[in-house]
Design an enzyme around this catalytic site. Structure first.
Site, PDB file in Angstrom:
ATOM      1  N   ASP A  97       0.828  -1.133   0.089  1.00 22.95           N
ATOM      2  CA  ASP A  97       0.036   0.075  -0.068  1.00 22.95           C
ATOM      3  C   ASP A  97       0.741   1.201   0.093  1.00 22.95           C
ATOM      4  OD1 ASP A  97      -2.299   1.533   0.238  1.00 22.95           O
ATOM      5  OD2 ASP A  97      -2.455   1.306   2.322  1.00 22.95           O
ATOM      6  N   GLU A 128      -3.250  10.415  -1.003  1.00 17.78           N
ATOM      7  CA  GLU A 128      -4.619   9.529  -0.699  1.00 17.78           C
ATOM      8  C   GLU A 128      -4.628   9.202   0.610  1.00 17.78           C
ATOM      9  OE1 GLU A 128      -7.067   5.790  -0.389  1.00 17.78           O
ATOM     10  OE2 GLU A 128      -4.644   6.295   0.246  1.00 17.78           O
ATOM     11  N   GLU A 129      -3.673   8.935   1.632  1.00 17.39           N
ATOM     12  CA  GLU A 129      -3.868   8.682   3.009  1.00 17.39           C
ATOM     13  C   GLU A 129      -4.270   9.531   3.854  1.00 17.39           C
ATOM     14  OE1 GLU A 129      -3.878   5.536   3.671  1.00 17.39           O
ATOM     15  OE2 GLU A 129      -2.173   4.495   2.369  1.00 17.39           O
TER      16      GLU A 129
END
Length: 344
Positions: A97, A128-129
């Site tokens: 990830d 994105e995180e």
């Protein structure tokens, strides 16, 4: 000429170890930019770099006039875990990830390009995180991607296509009380007790299960009350992160169950998103969110796939890893998806 299986495996493992050697936690993604540039140059891509914020750059790589766009994210969660190869397994932050997704997608592109095909693009986005700032900015690249037929967004889905993703709600529950000395609590009104009772009533409510997206659920992430040990708390609040399904009544129920001193603050409300089935590919509900709902706007008819190697159960953990066989299977999955959308 395509690489042999042994050559491809060596290429995949070495490129993933190289990418994972850079610490690219959200906000500092550009630490990995030199290695990413070198990898994309090796594949003969035309590069477009899109600054999003200081130290944060989206990267778009193009081969021909793109019809299929691969995408995933460049940032990782803390803490940084240096990569290592032990037997058949790559360990470290980002292995699944999502730097493993980068390598699985670029491995597929390497194979397709060796077969004489083009018409591809690859997009790496920042944030994105955390804030999804990269996905929002990437919509400004649409003029370079006008002929897209599909987006393949990489996340660890155990090689299955996601049926979609549940919506996300950040709900804050507040309760007001009255402060007093802890030695005379009867002179105050503790805001914590009605909040705890409110949460317990909510826990007792059954949540629905969607046939495509799975169960609706919520998590009590933060619980805060009081300012000092020897004072009766005058305020208390609970922060819930909910994964909601279409037609959710959760917010209405939270409000209905509120005590007289309670109030509700909805701080984030993202709707659920459904993804199309693709003949010949297995599908499954996924328990996580991604940038796919935002990035699918780059495709004229919004066709999107969310898929990749690895398991979300080890992402964000101290044991994050990806096996070489899964990485190879991810290359094959991405290649077959690309060929499907090209009509082959």
């Amino acid at each position: 000429m395509n690489a042999s299986p042994a050559e491809l495996r060596s290429w995949l493992s070495s490129r993933l170890l190289t990418l994972c050697a850079s610490e690219t936690t959200s906000g500092a993604e550009d630490a990995g930019l030199p290695d990413l540039r070198a990898l994309l140059a090796e594949l003969g891509a035309t590069l477009v770099e899109q600054p999003v914020a200081p130290g944060r750059t989206n990267v778009l790589a193009i081969w021909g006039r793109p019809q299929v766009l691969f995408s995933t994210h460049l940032d990782t969660v803390p803490p940084y875990l240096s990569p290592r190869l032990e037997g058949e397994t790559l360990w470290g932050r980002g292995t699944c990830d999502a730097k493993g997704q980068i390598v699985a997608q670029l491995g597929a592109l390497k194979t397709l390009l060796a077969e004489g095909r083009d018409g591809f693009a690859w997009l790496g986005v920042v944030g994105e995180e955390t804030d999804s700032a990269g996905a929002a900015a990437a919509l400004g690249l649409a003029d370079r991607l006008q002929d897209l037929k599909a987006l393949i967004n990489g996340e660890p889905t155990e090689l299955k296509l996601a049926t979609g993703q549940r919506g996300v709600q950040h709900v804050c529950l507040h309760c007001q009380g009255r402060a007093a000395h802890s030695g005379s609590p009867e002179l105050g009104r503790n805001a914590t007790w009605p909040l705890l009772d409110w949460l317990q009533r909510l826990r007792e409510q059954a949540r629905p299960v969607d046939p495509q997206l799975g169960p609706e659920l919520w998590n009590l992430g933060l619980l805060q009350a009081g300012e000092a040990l020897n004072s009766v708390p005058a305020k208390a609040e609970a922060h819930l992160m909910a994964r909601v399904v279409p037609g959710s009544t959760l917010l209405d129920e939270i409000r209905r169950l509120a005590p007289p001193e309670g109030s509700v603050d909805l701080r984030l409300d993202e709707p659920a998103d459904l993804y199309p089935a693709v003949p010949g590919f297995d599908r499954a509900p996924m328990p996580f969110g991604s940038d796919a709902p935002a990035l699918r706007a780059l495709v004229p008819d919004r066709t999107v796939v969310l898929a990749g190697p690895g398991s979300i159960t080890v992402a964000h953990t101290l044991d994050e890893h990806l096996t070489l066989s899964d990485l190879e299977a991810g290359v094959d999955l991405n290649r077959r998806l690309a060929l499907h959308f090209l009509g082959d």
